[in-house]
Scaffold this motif. Structure first.
Motif, mmCIF file in Angstrom:
data_model
loop_
_atom_site.group_PDB
_atom_site.id
_atom_site.type_symbol
_atom_site.label_atom_id
_atom_site.label_comp_id
_atom_site.label_asym_id
_atom_site.label_seq_id
_atom_site.Cartn_x
_atom_site.Cartn_y
_atom_site.Cartn_z
ATOM 1 N N LEU A 34 6.856 -3.119 4.193
ATOM 2 C CA LEU A 34 5.943 -2.130 3.604
ATOM 3 C C LEU A 34 6.602 -0.781 3.365
ATOM 4 C CD1 LEU A 34 3.131 -1.106 2.762
ATOM 5 C CD2 LEU A 34 2.629 -0.755 5.207
ATOM 6 N N GLY A 35 7.484 -0.359 4.262
ATOM 7 C CA GLY A 35 7.986 1.013 4.233
ATOM 8 C C GLY A 35 8.542 1.448 2.896
ATOM 9 N N TRP A 36 9.513 0.716 2.378
ATOM 10 C CA TRP A 36 10.173 1.149 1.146
ATOM 11 C C TRP A 36 9.248 1.030 -0.056
ATOM 12 C CZ3 TRP A 36 11.714 -2.025 -3.072
ATOM 13 C CH2 TRP A 36 11.529 -3.400 -2.892
ATOM 14 N N LYS A 37 8.335 0.052 -0.011
ATOM 15 C CA LYS A 37 7.413 -0.133 -1.132
ATOM 16 C C LYS A 37 6.379 0.987 -1.198
ATOM 17 C CE LYS A 37 7.981 -5.153 -0.957
ATOM 18 N NZ LYS A 37 7.364 -6.465 -0.648
ATOM 19 N N LEU A 38 5.852 1.381 -0.036
ATOM 20 C CA LEU A 38 4.887 2.481 -0.011
ATOM 21 C C LEU A 38 5.566 3.794 -0.380
ATOM 22 C CD1 LEU A 38 2.080 3.578 0.529
ATOM 23 C CD2 LEU A 38 2.620 3.633 2.979
ATOM 24 N N ALA A 39 6.781 4.000 0.119
ATOM 25 C CA ALA A 39 7.506 5.231 -0.214
ATOM 26 C C ALA A 39 7.769 5.322 -1.711
ATOM 27 C CB ALA A 39 8.823 5.274 0.564
ATOM 28 N N ALA A 40 8.181 4.228 -2.335
ATOM 29 C CA ALA A 40 8.433 4.234 -3.776
ATOM 30 C C ALA A 40 7.155 4.506 -4.550
ATOM 31 C CB ALA A 40 9.039 2.891 -4.206
ATOM 32 N N THR A 41 6.030 3.987 -4.059
ATOM 33 C CA THR A 41 4.745 4.227 -4.709
ATOM 34 C C THR A 41 4.369 5.696 -4.624
ATOM 35 O OG1 THR A 41 4.013 1.981 -4.180
ATOM 36 C CG2 THR A 41 2.301 3.601 -4.684
ATOM 37 N N ILE A 42 4.556 6.291 -3.465
ATOM 38 C CA ILE A 42 4.225 7.708 -3.265
ATOM 39 C C ILE A 42 5.097 8.604 -4.138
ATOM 40 C CG2 ILE A 42 4.356 9.586 -1.577
ATOM 41 C CD1 ILE A 42 3.507 7.486 0.545
ATOM 42 N N LYS A 43 6.358 8.261 -4.268
ATOM 43 C CA LYS A 43 7.296 9.087 -5.034
ATOM 44 C C LYS A 43 7.233 8.824 -6.534
ATOM 45 C CE LYS A 43 11.368 9.539 -3.064
ATOM 46 N NZ LYS A 43 12.645 9.159 -2.395
ATOM 47 N N GLY A 44 6.413 7.873 -6.942
ATOM 48 C CA GLY A 44 6.275 7.574 -8.360
ATOM 49 C C GLY A 44 7.397 6.736 -8.922
ATOM 50 N N ASP A 45 8.183 6.097 -8.042
ATOM 51 C CA ASP A 45 9.316 5.299 -8.486
ATOM 52 C C ASP A 45 9.011 3.811 -8.568
ATOM 53 O OD1 ASP A 45 10.967 7.511 -8.601
ATOM 54 O OD2 ASP A 45 11.662 7.297 -6.541
ATOM 55 N N ALA A 46 7.853 3.392 -8.097
ATOM 56 C CA ALA A 46 7.572 1.963 -7.963
ATOM 57 C C ALA A 46 7.234 1.329 -9.304
ATOM 58 C CB ALA A 46 6.424 1.742 -6.986
ATOM 59 N N PRO A 47 7.804 0.163 -9.575
ATOM 60 C CA PRO A 47 7.360 -0.589 -10.755
ATOM 61 C C PRO A 47 5.940 -1.080 -10.540
ATOM 62 C CG PRO A 47 8.877 -1.900 -9.445
ATOM 63 C CD PRO A 47 8.884 -0.524 -8.855
ATOM 64 N N VAL A 48 5.274 -1.452 -11.597
ATOM 65 C CA VAL A 48 3.888 -1.902 -11.516
ATOM 66 C C VAL A 48 3.774 -3.097 -10.567
ATOM 67 C CG1 VAL A 48 1.966 -2.887 -12.805
ATOM 68 C CG2 VAL A 48 3.368 -1.086 -13.839
ATOM 69 N N GLY A 49 2.829 -2.994 -9.626
ATOM 70 C CA GLY A 49 2.554 -4.104 -8.729
ATOM 71 C C GLY A 49 3.452 -4.198 -7.514
ATOM 72 N N LEU A 50 4.392 -3.252 -7.331
ATOM 73 C CA LEU A 50 5.301 -3.352 -6.191
ATOM 74 C C LEU A 50 4.548 -3.369 -4.864
ATOM 75 C CD1 LEU A 50 8.197 -3.405 -5.067
ATOM 76 C CD2 LEU A 50 8.122 -0.897 -5.010
ATOM 77 N N LEU A 51 3.572 -2.470 -4.689
ATOM 78 C CA LEU A 51 2.858 -2.399 -3.420
ATOM 79 C C LEU A 51 2.058 -3.677 -3.152
ATOM 80 C CD1 LEU A 51 2.465 -0.570 -1.002
ATOM 81 C CD2 LEU A 51 0.517 0.484 -2.159
ATOM 82 N N ASP A 52 1.610 -4.331 -4.215
ATOM 83 C CA ASP A 52 0.869 -5.588 -4.035
ATOM 84 C C ASP A 52 1.752 -6.686 -3.440
ATOM 85 O OD1 ASP A 52 -1.405 -4.457 -5.116
ATOM 86 O OD2 ASP A 52 -0.939 -5.132 -7.160
ATOM 87 N N THR A 53 3.066 -6.581 -3.631
ATOM 88 C CA THR A 53 3.943 -7.618 -3.096
ATOM 89 C C THR A 53 4.006 -7.563 -1.575
ATOM 90 O OG1 THR A 53 5.992 -6.306 -3.212
ATOM 91 C CG2 THR A 53 5.357 -7.554 -5.182
ATOM 92 N N TYR A 54 3.573 -6.466 -0.972
ATOM 93 C CA TYR A 54 3.506 -6.407 0.498
ATOM 94 C C TYR A 54 2.584 -7.504 1.009
ATOM 95 C CZ TYR A 54 1.911 -4.840 5.102
ATOM 96 O OH TYR A 54 1.558 -4.780 6.430
ATOM 97 N N PHE A 55 1.377 -7.586 0.467
ATOM 98 C CA PHE A 55 0.441 -8.632 0.872
ATOM 99 C C PHE A 55 0.950 -10.007 0.449
ATOM 100 C CE2 PHE A 55 -3.076 -11.484 -0.145
ATOM 101 C CZ PHE A 55 -3.758 -11.510 1.064
ATOM 102 N N ASP A 56 1.445 -10.102 -0.767
ATOM 103 C CA ASP A 56 1.892 -11.392 -1.293
ATOM 104 C C ASP A 56 2.975 -12.010 -0.407
ATOM 105 O OD1 ASP A 56 0.167 -10.971 -3.407
ATOM 106 O OD2 ASP A 56 1.738 -10.259 -4.774
ATOM 107 N N GLU A 57 3.856 -11.172 0.116
ATOM 108 C CA GLU A 57 4.964 -11.676 0.917
ATOM 109 C C GLU A 57 4.623 -11.815 2.393
ATOM 110 O OE1 GLU A 57 8.333 -9.682 -2.061
ATOM 111 O OE2 GLU A 57 8.288 -9.113 0.066
ATOM 112 N N ARG A 58 3.861 -10.885 2.940
ATOM 113 C CA ARG A 58 3.658 -10.880 4.390
ATOM 114 C C ARG A 58 2.445 -11.677 4.848
ATOM 115 N NH1 ARG A 58 7.683 -10.619 7.243
ATOM 116 N NH2 ARG A 58 6.342 -10.074 9.008
#
Length: 504
Positions: free
Chosen positions: A319-343
């Motif tokens: 989760l850490g790097w995905k949430l950080a990228a989302t907060i900083k505006g660097d995340a590609p579309v759907g990156l944070l959703d992959t946290y649930f998909d993977e874990r």
């Protein structure tokens, strides 16, 4: 306002805080307990086993040596009876041991020798102390004596109420345990199976310490594990009736021990005691708006096999790097959703692993018959290897939509010819494009993401037949190139995890 408030300063919350700060995100950790110390976090009950993915995560962040330094854990009273055996135990499934000399590590084609190894025993309090020190050194604010009491969500953030105060953040992550206030307040669904037993971990003195046989024993009424002089774990199949319903007294412990062991032991003193169950529940979603769950807040199960801590730390690393990228505006579309998909699938698998062990422990003829079958299987080379893969986490692989057998797995610890290891190259929390083939440099691919993706060129002592590897910040392989790397597929992999920047 902080970028993230984390509820819970246990290992999962602290490790997540470290990951977020490594990416430059501001973090506040709120912890209900004023004092982080507890007898239950120290030996003998505080002993925990760290699996291969956890050790790799600590190694990648430069924490492994400090976490694994105190070796006395393996000599504690809870481990004393294993030292009497002629073979080295490697783990167990419902108390059925498998041994190191039966495991065929040659089947793990993509594992290379690494300082991380596959399993280490640590003391929970020591682990928390190391993680808290790292978090504070990185600039994480930890406020103790402030348990979350409620929350309010808005489109742009969350207001967290704790200790009569209000804290504002863009995101809230509940790492506040199996009875998570965050999970309940945010309205997450929690689904699973109710307990079949009450488990006890006790430290006692007995009139005759030799009355019980050391080791693990199944009985007609349950199961118990005994290490002299008085460390006992026991299970009574009562539907979890006694868990957290009344104080645990000496008389009660003695009565349960007599029923489970069938021995009229006399308990003369009760030093420590705690209960647990095999309740197995999991959140049906790990995110609601700007609230996320990790660790026991997202999933609970019995401590059988010791996989709960590893599962939670894996959540934090993912989760850490995905949430950080989302907060900083660097995340590609759907990156944070992959946290649930993977874990979520990993959590579901661990819950089923726990349930399967309970099935073997039931005091019934059918369970004893099934136990005999599993014993025969686990005593084979293939069987021991399979159980080691599961218990040690070696078989962990995310489905990233790529058929290459290395993609989705933890990156091998490649050693370059100059002595640099892959584990050393992930310390700063960036992704890594490792290029073994100087004839076809991939540097232009990494150049557009230089602040988030490091590029390192150099041959490896053993490149495992590869020409290049792309590793995410969590050390998971996102793409692997064979002897003639496909530059187009590499570009697609980079774009998937880091988003488009400039022209392709």
């Amino acid at each position: 306002m902080h970028d993230v408030v984390i509820a819970g300063a246990g290992p999962v919350g602290l490790f997540l805080a470290c990951e977020l700060r490594l990416a430059g995100v501001s973090v506040l950790v709120l912890e209900r307990a004023e004092d982080p110390g507890s007898p239950l976090k120290r030996l003998p009950f505080g002993m925990r086993g760290l699996s291969a993915p956890t050790l790799a995560a600590l190694y990648h962040r430069g924490l492994l040596d400090e976490v694994a330094a105190p070796r006395g854990v393996e000599d504690g009273p809870a481990a004393a009876h294993w030292r009497q055996q002629p073979r080295r135990p490697a783990g167990h499934f419902a108390g059925i041991q498998f041994f190191h000399d039966d495991i065929d590590t040659a089947k793990w084609r993509y594992r290379l020798p690494s300082p991380a190894g596959t399993s280490v025993m640590v003391e929970m309090q020591h682990l928390e102390t190391v993680l808290a020190a790292r978090a504070e050194a990185l600039g994480v604010e930890i406020r103790r004596g402030l348990g979350v009491q409620g929350l309010d969500q808005a489109d742009d953030g969350v207001t967290v109420r704790a200790g009569g105060q209000a804290f504002h953040a863009r995101w809230l992550v509940g790492c506040d345990g199996g009875r998570s206030t965050v999970r309940k307040a945010a309205g997450f669904d929690f689904a699973g199976t109710d307990p079949e037993f009450t488990g006890y971990s006790v430290e006692v003195a007995m009139a005759d310490p030799d009355a019980l046989r050391p080791g693990r024993h199944y009985t007609p009424t349950g199961m118990y594990t005994y290490a002299r002089p008085g460390t006992i774990g026991m299970v009574e199949f009562d539907g979890g009736a006694f868990h957290r319903v009344q104080p645990i007294t000496l008389d009660h412990v003695q009565a349960v021990l007599r029923r489970v062991s069938g021995v009229e032991v006399v308990v003369t003193a009760l030093t420590q005691a705690t209960t647990w169950t095999d309740r197995a529940f999991q959140a049906t979603a790990y995110r609601k708006g700007r609230v996320l769950l990790a660790g026991d807040a997202a999933h609970v199960h019995s401590p059988l096999g010791g996989q709960g801590l590893n599962l939670g730390l894996g959540d934090a690393m993912n989760l850490g790097w995905k949430l950080a990228a989302t907060i900083k505006g660097d995340a590609p579309v759907g990156l944070l959703d992959t946290y649930f998909d993977e874990r979520h699938p990993v959590g579901a698998q661990v819950l089923d692993w726990s349930r399967a062990q309970v099935a073997l422990m039931r005091p019934s003829p059918s369970s004893r018959a099934l136990e005999a079958v599993i014993r025969d299987l686990i005593d084979t080379r293939d069987g021991a290897t399979y159980f080691a893969e599961r218990v040690w986490g070696v078989s962990l692989r995310y489905d990233l939509g790529d058929d290459h057998p290395l993609v989705g797995r933890g990156a091998p610890d490649f050693e370059l010819v100059d002595g640099t290891r892959l584990g050393d190259l992930l310390r700063d929390g960036k992704g890594l494009l490792l290029d073994f083939d100087a004839d076809r440099p991939l540097q232009p691919l990494a150049g557009r993401w230089g602040d988030r993706l490091a590029y390192v060129a150099g041959d490896a002592k053993d490149r495992l037949g590869l020409s290049a590897v792309l590793a995410r910040p969590d050390g998971v392989v996102a793409w692997a190139g064979e002897t003639a790397p496909d530059l187009e597929s590499a570009a697609e992999a980079v774009s998937r995890w880091w988003g488009e920047r400039g022209e392709a």
